[in-house]
Motif scaffolding. Structure first.
Motif, PDB file in Angstrom:
ATOM      1  N   THR A 267      17.947 -71.195 -72.200  1.00 56.81           N
ATOM      2  CA  THR A 267      17.207 -70.982 -70.958  1.00 56.81           C
ATOM      3  C   THR A 267      16.455 -72.254 -70.595  1.00 56.81           C
ATOM      4  N   GLY A 268      15.883 -72.256 -69.386  1.00 56.83           N
ATOM      5  CA  GLY A 268      15.075 -73.392 -68.976  1.00 56.83           C
ATOM      6  C   GLY A 268      13.867 -73.607 -69.854  1.00 56.83           C
ATOM      7  N   ALA A 275      25.524 -67.280 -77.462  1.00 61.63           N
ATOM      8  CA  ALA A 275      26.394 -68.172 -78.221  1.00 61.63           C
ATOM      9  C   ALA A 275      27.826 -67.668 -78.134  1.00 61.63           C
ATOM     10  N   ALA A 276      28.779 -68.596 -78.240  1.00 68.65           N
ATOM     11  CA  ALA A 276      30.195 -68.234 -78.185  1.00 68.65           C
ATOM     12  C   ALA A 276      30.999 -69.242 -78.989  1.00 68.65           C
ATOM     13  N   PHE A 277      32.197 -68.845 -79.362  1.00 63.34           N
ATOM     14  CA  PHE A 277      33.091 -69.667 -80.184  1.00 63.34           C
ATOM     15  C   PHE A 277      34.275 -70.100 -79.335  1.00 63.34           C
ATOM     16  N   ALA A 278      34.587 -71.398 -79.333  1.00 64.51           N
ATOM     17  CA  ALA A 278      35.668 -71.921 -78.513  1.00 64.51           C
ATOM     18  C   ALA A 278      37.026 -71.663 -79.163  1.00 64.51           C
ATOM     19  N   VAL A 304      31.495 -66.856 -68.070  1.00 64.40           N
ATOM     20  CA  VAL A 304      30.415 -66.327 -68.903  1.00 64.40           C
ATOM     21  C   VAL A 304      29.170 -66.103 -68.048  1.00 64.40           C
ATOM     22  N   TRP A 305      28.613 -64.890 -68.126  1.00 59.37           N
ATOM     23  CA  TRP A 305      27.461 -64.547 -67.293  1.00 59.37           C
ATOM     24  C   TRP A 305      26.285 -65.495 -67.518  1.00 59.37           C
ATOM     25  N   TYR A 306      26.109 -65.958 -68.735  1.00 61.46           N
ATOM     26  CA  TYR A 306      24.940 -66.770 -69.074  1.00 61.46           C
ATOM     27  C   TYR A 306      24.969 -68.165 -68.456  1.00 61.46           C
ATOM     28  N   ASN A 307      26.046 -68.494 -67.755  1.00 61.73           N
ATOM     29  CA  ASN A 307      26.063 -69.751 -67.012  1.00 61.73           C
ATOM     30  C   ASN A 307      24.979 -69.774 -65.940  1.00 61.73           C
ATOM     31  N   GLU A 308      24.441 -68.602 -65.591  1.00 62.98           N
ATOM     32  CA  GLU A 308      23.331 -68.533 -64.642  1.00 62.98           C
ATOM     33  C   GLU A 308      22.132 -69.333 -65.134  1.00 62.98           C
ATOM     34  N   TYR A 309      22.040 -69.526 -66.454  1.00 68.95           N
ATOM     35  CA  TYR A 309      20.938 -70.319 -67.005  1.00 68.95           C
ATOM     36  C   TYR A 309      20.908 -71.730 -66.390  1.00 68.95           C
ATOM     37  N   LEU A 310      22.087 -72.274 -66.087  1.00 67.46           N
ATOM     38  CA  LEU A 310      22.165 -73.645 -65.579  1.00 67.46           C
ATOM     39  C   LEU A 310      21.487 -73.792 -64.221  1.00 67.46           C
ATOM     40  N   LYS A 311      21.386 -72.695 -63.474  1.00 70.44           N
ATOM     41  CA  LYS A 311      20.771 -72.744 -62.154  1.00 70.44           C
ATOM     42  C   LYS A 311      19.247 -72.755 -62.231  1.00 70.44           C
ATOM     43  N   THR A 312      18.708 -72.440 -63.403  1.00 68.84           N
ATOM     44  CA  THR A 312      17.248 -72.369 -63.554  1.00 68.84           C
ATOM     45  C   THR A 312      16.760 -73.324 -64.640  1.00 68.84           C
ATOM     46  N   GLY A 313      17.422 -74.460 -64.757  1.00 66.99           N
ATOM     47  CA  GLY A 313      16.972 -75.488 -65.697  1.00 66.99           C
ATOM     48  C   GLY A 313      17.489 -75.355 -67.106  1.00 66.99           C
TER      49      GLY A 313
END
Length: 322
Positions: A267-268, A275-278, A304-313
């Motif tokens: 998170t920001g 976490a995820a495994f490639a 991945v839903w958690y990519n939303e974190y990138l929009k908030t720092g």
């Protein structure tokens, strides 16, 4: 075997979920002194939200999605009470109506409207009309009076409704990277756990252990079923030889991902939230959350839903076995 979007659920897992789908006593949220006084008079314990979370620490884990507790529209000073269907019937009609109405208004889960019952016969108990619309509140007492086939259809429909807007997983992956346990990923991808608890950190580190130098499949299966917090996750990741090799703040930066990398979403505020495994440079193995309603999946990184974190720092850190 039953199909839920891109996933499957076995009869054994489904039966386990049916057993715990409705708590023995229903949870009610309210902000009304008359309701408060009557519940207390009847010997029913009433909690603040903080007290309820402290007294029942696993409630959010087991029933967070079912009760929609993360989207409830309730003031902080409101109350929470556990009320069995038999106790609900003892309340005077005015208070009972107020209590049921407040569940509709706050958006509490296990509340179903007319549209839901296009496939089921409408119950006659615990129903209420609010602003001209009919609602039914599911209770444990009713749940176990339903025929077994009704309970089965109910849970399957709930899961399909819950997941209808979720990204579709991909099970089509190939590769020959020594660090990727393809057999384990294929075994778990697109399946549901029979309990809440297993989460994203457990899923990611289980694939590390199953595909790393030891290729410890037995321990991998132990880990993937655990509820793993950030600290033990990072402790294991470090001991397995993984180090941070990059940080990405834009999706385009993720072109450097390699098979067997571990991605951690922050998170920001710098909190590791996912976490995820490639599996490849474009696909990851993950579990969206810690609830039973979240399956293990192979997804494209950009879905991945958690990519939303990138929009908030926020940022995505890439860890690699060096």
């Amino acid at each position: 075997m039953h199909q839920i979007s891109d996933c499957t659920i076995t009869d054994t897992t489904l039966n386990s979920l049916i057993e715990r789908f409705v708590p023995h006593s229903d949870v009610y949220y309210f902000e009304d002194d008359q309701i408060l006084r009557m519940l207390l008079r009847d010997g029913i314990a009433v909690y603040t939200h903080e007290e309820f979370s402290s007294s029942f620490p696993t409630f959010a884990l087991e029933y967070g999605s079912l009760y929609k507790i993360w989207t409830l529209e309730i003031p902080k000073q409101s109350y929470v009470a556990l009320v069995h269907a038999s106790q609900l019937g003892n309340l005077c009609p005015e208070v009972r109506r107020k209590l049921l109405t407040q569940q509709i208004e706050c958006g509490r889960g296990h509340v179903y409207d007319n549209d839901w019952f296009s496939e089921f016969e409408q119950p006659q108990t615990n129903t209420i009309t609010v602003d001209g619309k009919w609602y039914y509140l599911l209770t444990s007492e009713d749940w176990w009076e339903f025929a077994p086939q009704i309970r089965t259809r109910w849970v399957l429909k709930w899961l399909r409704e819950w997941r209808k807007d979720e990204p579709t997983g991909s099970v089509k992956f190939v590769g020959d990277h020594d660090g990727v346990p393809y057999d384990l990923i294929e075994e778990y991808s697109g399946t549901f756990t029979d309990k809440s608890g297993p989460n994203c950190f457990a899923a990611a580190i289980a694939m590390v252990v199953g595909g790393g130098a030891t290729q410890n499949r037995q321990q991998s299966r132990v880990l993937i079923s655990q509820w793993l917090h950030q600290e033990p996750f990072f402790r294991l990741l470090n001991e397995q030889g993984y180090v941070k090799v990059a940080e990405c703040r834009l999706m385009g930066d993720l072109s450097l991902v390699q098979p067997s990398d571990v991605l951690v979403w922050y998170t920001g505020d710098g909190v590791a939230g996912h976490a995820a495994f490639a599996v490849s440079n474009k696909l990851i193995f993950q579990k969206h959350g810690q609830g039973w309603d979240s399956p293990w999946q192979v997804l494209r990184i950009e879905d991945v839903w958690y990519n939303e974190y990138l929009k908030t720092g926020g940022r995505i850190a890439v860890y690699r076995n060096k």
